[in-house]
Design a protein around this motif. Structure first.
Motif, PDB file in Angstrom:
ATOM      1  N   LEU A   6      57.716 -10.302 -17.304  1.00  0.00           N
ATOM      2  CA  LEU A   6      57.329 -10.814 -15.834  1.00  0.00           C
ATOM      3  C   LEU A   6      58.078 -11.621 -15.580  1.00  0.00           C
ATOM      4  CD1 LEU A   6      54.707 -11.046 -14.003  1.00  0.00           C
ATOM      5  CD2 LEU A   6      54.051 -13.166 -15.680  1.00  0.00           C
ATOM      6  N   PHE A   7      59.148 -12.536 -16.327  1.00  0.00           N
ATOM      7  CA  PHE A   7      59.958 -13.652 -15.903  1.00  0.00           C
ATOM      8  C   PHE A   7      61.002 -12.582 -15.256  1.00  0.00           C
ATOM      9  CE2 PHE A   7      63.929 -15.402 -16.599  1.00  0.00           C
ATOM     10  CZ  PHE A   7      63.673 -16.741 -15.984  1.00  0.00           C
ATOM     11  N   LEU A   8      61.498 -11.588 -15.691  1.00  0.00           N
ATOM     12  CA  LEU A   8      62.569 -10.652 -15.138  1.00  0.00           C
ATOM     13  C   LEU A   8      62.079 -10.140 -13.867  1.00  0.00           C
ATOM     14  CD1 LEU A   8      64.087  -9.069 -18.359  1.00  0.00           C
ATOM     15  CD2 LEU A   8      65.161 -10.433 -16.982  1.00  0.00           C
ATOM     16  N   LEU A   9      61.086  -9.539 -13.775  1.00  0.00           N
ATOM     17  CA  LEU A   9      60.499  -9.155 -12.546  1.00  0.00           C
ATOM     18  C   LEU A   9      60.493 -10.135 -11.496  1.00  0.00           C
ATOM     19  CD1 LEU A   9      59.090  -6.788 -10.934  1.00  0.00           C
ATOM     20  CD2 LEU A   9      56.759  -7.409 -12.010  1.00  0.00           C
ATOM     21  N   LEU A  10      59.914 -11.380 -11.736  1.00  0.00           N
ATOM     22  CA  LEU A  10      59.918 -12.132 -10.587  1.00  0.00           C
ATOM     23  C   LEU A  10      61.292 -12.849 -10.393  1.00  0.00           C
ATOM     24  CD1 LEU A  10      56.732 -14.331 -11.760  1.00  0.00           C
ATOM     25  CD2 LEU A  10      56.821 -12.524 -10.115  1.00  0.00           C
ATOM     26  N   ALA A  11      61.882 -13.016 -11.177  1.00  0.00           N
ATOM     27  CA  ALA A  11      63.438 -13.583 -10.863  1.00  0.00           C
ATOM     28  C   ALA A  11      64.008 -12.456 -10.037  1.00  0.00           C
ATOM     29  CB  ALA A  11      64.101 -13.842 -12.331  1.00  0.00           C
ATOM     30  N   GLY A  12      64.244 -11.255 -10.419  1.00  0.00           N
ATOM     31  CA  GLY A  12      64.670 -10.208  -9.617  1.00  0.00           C
ATOM     32  C   GLY A  12      64.139  -9.918  -8.336  1.00  0.00           C
ATOM     33  N   LEU A  13      62.718 -10.185  -8.055  1.00  0.00           N
ATOM     34  CA  LEU A  13      62.254 -10.130  -6.727  1.00  0.00           C
ATOM     35  C   LEU A  13      62.420 -11.468  -6.088  1.00  0.00           C
ATOM     36  CD1 LEU A  13      58.592  -9.171  -7.569  1.00  0.00           C
ATOM     37  CD2 LEU A  13      60.428  -7.820  -6.299  1.00  0.00           C
ATOM     38  N   VAL A  14      62.659 -12.577  -6.500  1.00  0.00           N
ATOM     39  CA  VAL A  14      63.425 -13.897  -5.921  1.00  0.00           C
ATOM     40  C   VAL A  14      64.736 -13.830  -5.510  1.00  0.00           C
ATOM     41  CG1 VAL A  14      63.902 -16.179  -6.453  1.00  0.00           C
ATOM     42  CG2 VAL A  14      61.508 -15.309  -7.075  1.00  0.00           C
ATOM     43  N   SER A  15      65.475 -12.993  -6.381  1.00  0.00           N
ATOM     44  CA  SER A  15      67.087 -12.862  -6.030  1.00  0.00           C
ATOM     45  C   SER A  15      67.015 -11.899  -4.900  1.00  0.00           C
ATOM     46  CB  SER A  15      67.658 -12.092  -7.266  1.00  0.00           C
ATOM     47  OG  SER A  15      68.870 -11.840  -6.889  1.00  0.00           O
ATOM     48  N   LEU A  16      66.178 -10.784  -4.673  1.00  0.00           N
ATOM     49  CA  LEU A  16      66.137  -9.654  -3.663  1.00  0.00           C
ATOM     50  C   LEU A  16      65.784 -10.688  -2.520  1.00  0.00           C
ATOM     51  CD1 LEU A  16      64.685  -6.772  -5.484  1.00  0.00           C
ATOM     52  CD2 LEU A  16      67.014  -6.947  -4.607  1.00  0.00           C
ATOM     53  N   VAL A  17      64.780 -11.264  -2.540  1.00  0.00           N
ATOM     54  CA  VAL A  17      64.309 -11.998  -1.212  1.00  0.00           C
ATOM     55  C   VAL A  17      65.402 -13.040  -0.623  1.00  0.00           C
ATOM     56  CG1 VAL A  17      62.751 -13.655  -0.379  1.00  0.00           C
ATOM     57  CG2 VAL A  17      61.802 -11.731  -1.643  1.00  0.00           C
ATOM     58  N   LEU A  18      66.079 -13.838  -1.664  1.00  0.00           N
ATOM     59  CA  LEU A  18      67.015 -14.656  -1.266  1.00  0.00           C
ATOM     60  C   LEU A  18      68.350 -13.836  -0.606  1.00  0.00           C
ATOM     61  CD1 LEU A  18      67.019 -17.221  -4.274  1.00  0.00           C
ATOM     62  CD2 LEU A  18      66.385 -17.581  -1.892  1.00  0.00           C
ATOM     63  N   GLU A  19      68.597 -12.794  -1.267  1.00  0.00           N
ATOM     64  CA  GLU A  19      69.690 -12.122  -0.593  1.00  0.00           C
ATOM     65  C   GLU A  19      69.344 -11.290   0.761  1.00  0.00           C
ATOM     66  OE1 GLU A  19      73.513 -10.301  -0.599  1.00  0.00           O
ATOM     67  OE2 GLU A  19      72.557 -11.599  -1.948  1.00  0.00           O
ATOM     68  N   PHE A  20      68.187 -11.117   1.044  1.00  0.00           N
ATOM     69  CA  PHE A  20      67.696 -10.529   2.598  1.00  0.00           C
ATOM     70  C   PHE A  20      67.882 -11.888   3.506  1.00  0.00           C
ATOM     71  CE2 PHE A  20      65.220  -7.053   0.611  1.00  0.00           C
ATOM     72  CZ  PHE A  20      66.012  -6.086   0.980  1.00  0.00           C
ATOM     73  N   THR A  21      67.649 -13.078   2.912  1.00  0.00           N
ATOM     74  CA  THR A  21      67.506 -14.284   3.912  1.00  0.00           C
ATOM     75  C   THR A  21      68.880 -14.816   4.020  1.00  0.00           C
ATOM     76  OG1 THR A  21      66.986 -15.769   2.113  1.00  0.00           O
ATOM     77  CG2 THR A  21      65.306 -14.708   3.214  1.00  0.00           C
ATOM     78  N   GLY A  22      69.831 -14.191   3.196  1.00  0.00           N
ATOM     79  CA  GLY A  22      71.123 -14.913   3.227  1.00  0.00           C
ATOM     80  C   GLY A  22      71.569 -16.209   2.391  1.00  0.00           C
ATOM     81  N   ALA A  23      70.502 -16.675   1.972  1.00  0.00           N
ATOM     82  CA  ALA A  23      70.695 -17.917   1.002  1.00  0.00           C
ATOM     83  C   ALA A  23      70.871 -17.451  -0.408  1.00  0.00           C
ATOM     84  CB  ALA A  23      69.260 -18.481   0.951  1.00  0.00           C
TER      85      ALA A  23
END
Length: 61
Positions: A6-23
């Motif tokens: 669950l931690f890896l899944l959520l960390a990956g999703l947060v990383s993907l969202v941050l990459e989309f926003t440019g942050a």
């Protein structure tokens, strides 16, 4: 193992969202050394690995 998945899944999703926003977090700056394609592959791989681990171990207490 369920928590790790669950931690890896959520960390990956947060990383993907941050990459989309440019942050980008300071912790994730090391991904940029692999280039754009490599960093996307790592982010997607971590997300997929977390999802697989969580799915396999979802009934563990």
């Amino acid at each position: 193992m369920k928590f790790i998945g669950l931690f890896l899944l959520l960390a990956g999703l947060v990383s993907l969202v941050l990459e989309f926003t440019g942050a980008n977090l300071v912790v994730l700056n090391w991904l940029s050394q692999f280039g754009e394609t490599g960093s996307w592959a790592i982010r997607i791989g971590i997300t997929a690995l977390g999802g697989i681990i969580y799915y396999v171990r979802r009934h563990d207490d």
